[in-house]
Design a protein around this motif. Structure first.
Motif, PDB file in Angstrom:
ATOM      1  N   ALA A  25       0.812  -1.109  -0.276  1.00 47.73           N
ATOM      2  CA  ALA A  25       0.040  -0.015  -0.024  1.00 47.73           C
ATOM      3  C   ALA A  25       0.939   1.158  -0.119  1.00 47.73           C
ATOM      4  O   ALA A  25       1.986   1.307   0.771  1.00 47.73           O
ATOM      5  N   ASN A  26       0.462   2.109  -0.729  1.00 50.85           N
ATOM      6  CA  ASN A  26       1.434   3.478  -0.826  1.00 50.85           C
ATOM      7  C   ASN A  26       0.597   4.500  -0.972  1.00 50.85           C
ATOM      8  O   ASN A  26       0.715   5.515  -1.844  1.00 50.85           O
ATOM      9  N   LYS A  27      -0.639   4.732  -0.276  1.00 51.94           N
ATOM     10  CA  LYS A  27      -1.304   5.871  -0.064  1.00 51.94           C
ATOM     11  C   LYS A  27      -2.124   5.841   1.185  1.00 51.94           C
ATOM     12  O   LYS A  27      -1.965   4.970   1.980  1.00 51.94           O
ATOM     13  N   GLN A  28      -2.727   7.055   1.426  1.00 53.28           N
ATOM     14  CA  GLN A  28      -3.684   6.986   2.421  1.00 53.28           C
ATOM     15  C   GLN A  28      -4.906   6.596   2.298  1.00 53.28           C
ATOM     16  O   GLN A  28      -5.308   6.582   1.154  1.00 53.28           O
ATOM     17  N   ARG A  29      -5.410   5.691   3.320  1.00 49.57           N
ATOM     18  CA  ARG A  29      -6.557   4.725   2.997  1.00 49.57           C
ATOM     19  C   ARG A  29      -7.401   4.483   4.251  1.00 49.57           C
ATOM     20  O   ARG A  29      -6.550   4.277   5.226  1.00 49.57           O
ATOM     21  N   PRO A  30      -8.582   4.123   4.178  1.00 45.13           N
ATOM     22  CA  PRO A  30      -9.250   3.853   5.405  1.00 45.13           C
ATOM     23  C   PRO A  30      -8.906   2.311   5.755  1.00 45.13           C
ATOM     24  O   PRO A  30      -8.493   1.351   4.916  1.00 45.13           O
ATOM     25  N   ALA A  31      -8.895   2.021   6.972  1.00 42.44           N
ATOM     26  CA  ALA A  31      -8.698   0.722   7.517  1.00 42.44           C
ATOM     27  C   ALA A  31      -9.377   0.332   8.870  1.00 42.44           C
ATOM     28  O   ALA A  31     -10.048   1.472   9.580  1.00 42.44           O
ATOM     29  N   ILE A  32      -9.723  -0.770   9.092  1.00 42.80           N
ATOM     30  CA  ILE A  32     -10.474  -1.326  10.169  1.00 42.80           C
ATOM     31  C   ILE A  32      -9.595  -1.810  11.274  1.00 42.80           C
ATOM     32  O   ILE A  32      -8.773  -2.591  11.068  1.00 42.80           O
ATOM     33  N   VAL A  33      -9.838  -1.305  12.512  1.00 43.86           N
ATOM     34  CA  VAL A  33      -8.970  -1.859  13.588  1.00 43.86           C
ATOM     35  C   VAL A  33      -9.406  -3.277  13.964  1.00 43.86           C
ATOM     36  O   VAL A  33     -10.896  -3.356  14.022  1.00 43.86           O
ATOM     37  N   ILE A  34      -8.900  -4.190  14.166  1.00 40.18           N
ATOM     38  CA  ILE A  34      -9.408  -5.325  14.385  1.00 40.18           C
ATOM     39  C   ILE A  34      -8.659  -6.214  15.600  1.00 40.18           C
ATOM     40  O   ILE A  34      -9.255  -7.228  16.012  1.00 40.18           O
ATOM     41  N   GLU A  35      -7.795  -5.523  16.264  1.00 44.33           N
ATOM     42  CA  GLU A  35      -7.069  -5.928  17.601  1.00 44.33           C
ATOM     43  C   GLU A  35      -8.125  -6.085  18.584  1.00 44.33           C
ATOM     44  O   GLU A  35      -8.965  -5.556  18.762  1.00 44.33           O
ATOM     45  N   ALA A  36      -7.939  -7.345  19.375  1.00 46.58           N
ATOM     46  CA  ALA A  36      -8.480  -7.500  20.500  1.00 46.58           C
ATOM     47  C   ALA A  36      -7.718  -6.555  21.623  1.00 46.58           C
ATOM     48  O   ALA A  36      -6.534  -6.172  21.386  1.00 46.58           O
ATOM     49  N   PRO A  37      -8.139  -6.209  22.815  1.00 44.46           N
ATOM     50  CA  PRO A  37      -7.439  -5.678  23.774  1.00 44.46           C
ATOM     51  C   PRO A  37      -6.359  -6.511  24.655  1.00 44.46           C
ATOM     52  O   PRO A  37      -6.443  -6.583  25.619  1.00 44.46           O
ATOM     53  N   LEU A  38      -5.331  -7.083  23.825  1.00 49.21           N
ATOM     54  CA  LEU A  38      -4.512  -7.673  24.308  1.00 49.21           C
ATOM     55  C   LEU A  38      -2.996  -6.924  24.540  1.00 49.21           C
ATOM     56  O   LEU A  38      -2.373  -7.236  25.406  1.00 49.21           O
ATOM     57  N   PHE A  39      -2.850  -5.618  24.035  1.00 48.77           N
ATOM     58  CA  PHE A  39      -1.653  -5.049  24.022  1.00 48.77           C
ATOM     59  C   PHE A  39      -2.056  -4.039  24.827  1.00 48.77           C
ATOM     60  O   PHE A  39      -2.943  -3.306  25.107  1.00 48.77           O
ATOM     61  N   ALA A  40      -0.798  -3.330  25.624  1.00 51.33           N
ATOM     62  CA  ALA A  40      -0.987  -2.246  26.448  1.00 51.33           C
ATOM     63  C   ALA A  40      -1.094  -1.144  25.798  1.00 51.33           C
ATOM     64  O   ALA A  40      -0.589  -0.968  24.671  1.00 51.33           O
TER      65      ALA A  40
END
Length: 121
Positions: A25-40
């Motif tokens: 990917a080489n541009k600005q684009r929308p994306a969906i956050v998919i992570e679970a609350p595992l990370f600090a």
């Protein structure tokens, strides 16, 4: 971005993926956050699945259709390309008020698990 505490799985962000290498990917684009609350909260990256409006990138069983709605802010039919899951620096992200449905998020997460071989299709 300095504070991502309020961002949750299913939220749509805008990722600045400029300076990508060929075939990335080489541009600005929308994306969906998919992570679970595992990370600090201090963890510097977020797990994302990009959105595209290019039907040529649709792989059946590894993309989720995202039709335009007021809640997701899409202005045209789009697809979450689950097979292209990536960790992206929070410094490259901009919040939006948009989000997908819980069912779409569950489908994307299942497809990511299929794409990485964690579960069978």
């Amino acid at each position: 971005m300095s504070d991502f505490g309020a961002v949750a799985a299913g939220d749509i962000v805008v990722a600045n993926w400029r300076d990508g290498l060929p075939r990335e990917a080489n541009k600005q684009r929308p994306a969906i956050v998919i992570e679970a609350p595992l990370f600090a909260p201090a963890f510097p990256n977020m797990l994302l699945v990009p959105l595209t409006d290019d039907p040529g990138l649709v792989i059946p069983g590894l993309t989720v259709a995202i039709p335009p709605t007021v809640e997701n802010g899409c202005t045209k039919p789009s697809w979450a390309i689950s097979y292209n899951v990536t960790a992206t620096s929070k410094a490259r992200l901009k919040r939006t008020p948009s989000r997908i449905t819980a069912e779409q998020l569950a489908d994307i997460r299942r497809q990511v698990a299929v794409a990485v071989g964690a579960i069978d299709p």
